[in-house]
Design a protein around this motif. Structure first.
Motif, PDB file in Angstrom:
ATOM      1  N   ARG A  35      43.858  26.540  59.028  1.00  0.00           N
ATOM      2  CA  ARG A  35      42.491  26.240  60.007  1.00  0.00           C
ATOM      3  C   ARG A  35      42.829  24.886  60.613  1.00  0.00           C
ATOM      4  N   ASP A  85      45.413  32.694  65.587  1.00  0.00           N
ATOM      5  CA  ASP A  85      44.094  32.835  67.083  1.00  0.00           C
ATOM      6  C   ASP A  85      42.628  32.424  66.040  1.00  0.00           C
ATOM      7  N   VAL A  86      42.484  33.746  65.199  1.00  0.00           N
ATOM      8  CA  VAL A  86      41.293  33.995  64.903  1.00  0.00           C
ATOM      9  C   VAL A  86      41.071  33.227  63.257  1.00  0.00           C
ATOM     10  N   SER A  87      39.964  31.956  63.171  1.00  0.00           N
ATOM     11  CA  SER A  87      40.266  31.526  62.436  1.00  0.00           C
ATOM     12  C   SER A  87      38.386  31.214  61.766  1.00  0.00           C
ATOM     13  N   MET A  93      38.416  27.517  65.892  1.00  0.00           N
ATOM     14  CA  MET A  93      38.625  28.658  67.130  1.00  0.00           C
ATOM     15  C   MET A  93      38.436  27.352  68.752  1.00  0.00           C
ATOM     16  N   LYS A 119      41.045  25.062  69.452  1.00  0.00           N
ATOM     17  CA  LYS A 119      42.351  25.796  69.892  1.00  0.00           C
ATOM     18  C   LYS A 119      42.278  26.417  71.237  1.00  0.00           C
ATOM     19  N   LEU A 135      40.369  32.682  73.035  1.00  0.00           N
ATOM     20  CA  LEU A 135      39.773  31.791  72.199  1.00  0.00           C
ATOM     21  C   LEU A 135      38.028  31.768  72.549  1.00  0.00           C
ATOM     22  N   ASP A 192      36.981  35.192  71.181  1.00  0.00           N
ATOM     23  CA  ASP A 192      36.868  35.230  69.639  1.00  0.00           C
ATOM     24  C   ASP A 192      35.496  34.016  69.197  1.00  0.00           C
ATOM     25  N   GLN A 193      35.557  33.115  69.979  1.00  0.00           N
ATOM     26  CA  GLN A 193      34.845  32.238  69.411  1.00  0.00           C
ATOM     27  C   GLN A 193      32.982  32.839  69.256  1.00  0.00           C
ATOM     28  N   CYS A 215      35.027  23.965  71.759  1.00  0.00           N
ATOM     29  CA  CYS A 215      34.724  25.123  72.986  1.00  0.00           C
ATOM     30  C   CYS A 215      34.432  24.249  74.052  1.00  0.00           C
TER      31      CYS A 215
END
Length: 826
Positions: A589, A624-626, A631, A634, A650, A653-654, A692
């Protein structure tokens, strides 16, 4: 807001015919739900930077879980290992010999803290409000209005509508609960405090509850933080009586409950305040004010910060659902308004958890329901604390940055003893973790904690703030911290045997271990070299601006010249370590070696294309996914890589729903967002929210690469939108409208004057039709100076890709301080 600005914003949004906000039940800037919170990760956060509550909204039992920012376990303390100098030379020798396991063993013995690994941020307790006969309710609704920093709950029992309004007032420093019913005489309830750490809990009279307590003892440090919490019940109609530790309200028309909390904390060295007097003072002032006055002043103070930025991506039918359902369905629906809500929620959280003169936002901001939180809810300074403050300047919340700046100054004092005791060095040092007592020794085992770069990373915020405020008086106030940080590394750096570079040893690449190694302990990690490049470069610049320490800066420049260059390894990746140890299957990560891409500006497409391509390769390998915060980081990376579509992926994903109770898996993956929009590591860490919000800003505006870059990473399906009030380096305030993925209108206010180099995705002219001058040569504005990094060393096995960027238009506009410039599509 003055009339000019109101007209400006009105005309700005009138230009673009975005879809009007649908008649969703919540509203554009509200988190809303049709069920009470079943647990803490569904409750809604309110705070004023010092005190906080999580509002659960159960009709039969309202639960306000309470925090106070200075309520931590233990008391003033240090965690330096006094044996550091005994083992330092041997540890370094074993590292250079490649015996990392032996170096790790000795590091744990001589450098890792012998006892204290940091104190815990703890919960004050709960205020409970129990309502009889409220189990059978209908028409339930609760929300968090982030435009007004107000939480509301409403429901019906029989034919009576009940409503609760809860706020944490910034100007009045109390939490206020207003209870109303649609018919007179219908408010009957019991209220009391409870806490695992209470010493007393009593009703002082018919209207006042008091609870006192003491923070917990942890790792041998006795709890010394005292708190006093009081609740004042002010009723309109009905009666109030007390029994033991509870107040009973019967048949009231309206009730106001004011909650005041205070501790004996003065600063990280001093616990001599009178918590009872402080608590009474807050309450005695607030209780004299009508609720509407408190509400008006609260909203006015909060909106002074919040309303500086307005963000609109349009809306859709998806916005009519509850917030939990919107998060659950985000990946398979079109819901642009959830992105703008999540963005502004990050700004809301920063305003609420980091007010001037208070504590910085910690690992959970200011909200923590446990006395034994994960990672102690401390300050993890190998990225997480810094990440909390990435949005501060760029999203126009500069005041919220102040608590972090203050903490860095305090660490620069406590860290001097650590530098001297553990390493025999001048200057100051901090490792990967600290707490309210400003510990600076090694927390946790060497594999994670032996990273003497926390001070170097935190110090970047000192210079970053200057690039936005341009205030030399401010720069002079933080210059001693920058200088002292450099003085530590001047003494601490050691020559590595192969290239004779100066490197940090012992160290780690944060929380990652090279494949095949039994220890993460190494010398000369890429992030360390990048951090030192920035630290020494910025300190030398600051000294020049302030006309200070010319001879010392010559020494600093010599150190800068001997730092290792970045390297591109056999996989075409940016190397994480001094050796080419990267593993293409490593999806850790932490992506620490990409610090040079973000938040630094050492890697850009226009100045360092080979490193830019290598950084992209590294990020693709990582995946990507973590965890949630990773994320969030990223999103920023992909924005800096100018790939808006990948950055948006991303974000998707978040914004993946994580149901409360879902734990971490063995790879620490599976992050996302809880129903209350908190970032799920999991468990909750607030850095993902802030990361984010920063990343979305980077998609729309960047200013790190020599220009004010408009819409550098706009996703294809964010075709139309607008954002106002963002900040760029050099004191520029920027508002943007775009349509069909083209900039329609850009408004820039120049606060310092100077050249504004503007990069836009399409041709533009000044409003009125005046042609703009194409930019040539180096930007003469010193706030946009790009420092040349060393040429990278590239493996002969590496295959690099040609960097292709979308064509842009680059203009130079001379500006005057205080004037506003409007650009429209050509």
């Amino acid at each position: 807001m003055n009339k000019v600005k109101v007209v400006l914003l009105t005309s700005l949004f009138a230009l673009l015919p975005l879809a009007q906000s649908s008649a969703q039940k919540g509203g554009k800037l509200k988190l809303w739900y049709d069920k009470p919170a079943a647990n803490w990760n569904e409750a809604l956060p309110i705070a004023n930077g010092r005190i906080a509550a999580m509002v659960h909204g159960n009709p039969s039992k309202e639960l306000l879980q309470l925090n106070e920012s200075s309520f931590w376990s233990g008391g003033p303390s240090r965690n330096d290992n006094p044996d550091g100098l005994k083992g330092l030379d041997s540890i370094r020798t074993y590292i250079f010999q490649g015996n990392y396991t032996r170096a790790n063993t000795l590091s744990n013995q001589f450098l890792t803290a012998k006892q204290l690994h940091g104190s815990k941020f703890q919960s004050i307790g709960n205020l409970n409000i129990s309502f009889p006969n409220a189990e059978k309710f209908t028409d339930y609704y609760r929300d968090l209005d982030i435009e007004n920093a107000l939480s509301s709950v409403s429901y019906k029992v029989d034919d009576v509508i009940y409503k609760r309004e809860i706020l944490a007032s910034i100007p009045d420093q109390v939490i206020v609960v207003r209870l109303t019913a649609s018919k007179p005489g219908k408010l009957t309830f019991t209220t009391n405090f409870d806490s695992q750490l209470k010493k007393t809990s009593v009703a002082l009279d018919n209207h006042t509850l008091e609870m006192t307590g003491l923070s917990g003892t942890h790792e041998g440090v006795i709890g010394q933080v005292k708190f006093d919490a009081r609740a004042k019940v002010i009723n309109n109609g009905g009666t109030v009586s007390f029994v033991s530790d509870s107040l009973k309200v019967k048949n009231a028309n309206e009730v106001i409950i004011m909650v005041s909390i205070a501790t004996n904390f003065v600063d990280y060295q001093n616990l001599t305040a009178n918590e009872t007097q402080k608590c009474i003072q807050y309450l005695s002032v607030a209780e004299k004010k009508p609720f509407n006055t408190i509400l008006k002043n609260h909203i006015s103070t909060y909106q002074k910060y919040f309303k500086r930025v307005n963000f609109d991506l349009g809306t859709s039918e998806a916005a009519k659902a509850t917030t939990k359902d919107r998060i659950k369905n985000f990946s398979k629906s079109y819901d642009p308004e959830l992105v703008s809500l999540y963005y502004q929620f990050g700004r809301y959280l920063l305003i609420c958890s980091s007010q001037p003169n208070g504590q910085p936002s910690n690992l959970q901001g200011i909200w923590n329901g446990s006395n034994n939180p994960m990672w102690d809810s401390k300050y993890t300074i190998n990225i997480n604390t810094e990440m909390n403050y990435w949005p501060a300047e760029k999203t126009n919340l500069t005041e919220m940055h102040e608590p972090l700046i203050k903490m860095i100054k305090e660490l620069s004092q406590s860290g001097k003893e650590t530098a001297k005791v553990m390493y025999g060095s001048n200057g100051w040092v901090a490792h990967h973790n600290t707490d309210i007592w400003r510990i600076t020794g090694v927390v946790d085992f060497a594999d994670a904690g032996q990273w003497p770069m926390g001070g170097a990373w935190l110090s970047q915020h000192l210079w970053e703030k200057y690039l936005y405020n341009g205030n030399l008086k401010y720069l002079e106030s933080v210059y001693p911290v920058l200088k002292s940080a450099c003085e530590f590394y001047k003494d601490f750096l050691i020559e590595e045997p192969t290239h004779k570079w100066l490197v940090v040893s012992p160290s780690v690449s944060p929380e990652n271990t090279p494949q095949g190694h039994k220890s993460a302990l190494v010398a000369g990690c890429t992030i360390d070299n990048q951090l030192l490049f920035d630290l020494f470069t910025k300190t030398i610049k600051a000294a020049k601006l302030l006309k200070k320490d010319a001879s010392l800066m010559v020494d600093f420049q010599k150190i800068l010249d001997r730092l290792p260059p970045m390297q591109i390894g056999r996989l075409g990746q940016l190397q994480e370590w001094l050796e080419d140890w990267d593993n293409a299957k490593d999806q850790n990560r932490h992506v620490s070696h990409l610090y040079g891409l973000f938040p630094s500006n050492q890697i850009t497409p226009y100045t360092t294309p080979q490193l830019f391509d290598a950084a992209k390769t590294s990020l693709l390998y990582r995946g990507d996914v973590s965890t949630g915060w990773s994320m969030g980081w990223k999103v920023n990376f992909w924005a800096r890589l100018l790939d808006g579509n990948h950055a948006k992926k991303l974000i998707s994903d978040q914004l993946t729903l994580v149901e409360p109770g879902q734990g971490r898996n063995s790879t620490m993956g599976g992050g996302g967002t809880y129903p209350n929009m908190f970032d799920a590591h999991p468990p909750f860490q607030i850095d993902g929210n802030f990361g984010c919000t920063s990343g979305i800003t980077e998609m729309l505006l960047q200013s790190h690469d020599g220009s004010v870059d408009i819409l550098p990473a706009l996703p294809d399906d964010w075709k139309n939108g607008s954002i106002t009030g963002l900040k760029a380096y050099g004191g520029f305030e920027v508002s943007i409208i775009w349509k069909d993925n083209k900039a329609q209108k850009v408004i820039i206010k120049s606060n310092f004057g100077g050249n504004c180099r503007l990069r836009v995705p399409n041709a533009m002219v000044l409003a009125g039709g005046k042609k703009l001058n194409t930019a040539k040569g180096t930007n003469p504005n010193p706030f946009f100076e790009i420092v040349k990094v060393k040429e990278p060393i590239i493996s002969s096995a590496a295959k690099l890709n040609t960097v292709v960027v979308k064509p842009t238009f680059l203009y130079d506009i001379p500006t005057e301080s205080g004037k506003t410039y409007t650009f429209i599509i050509k």
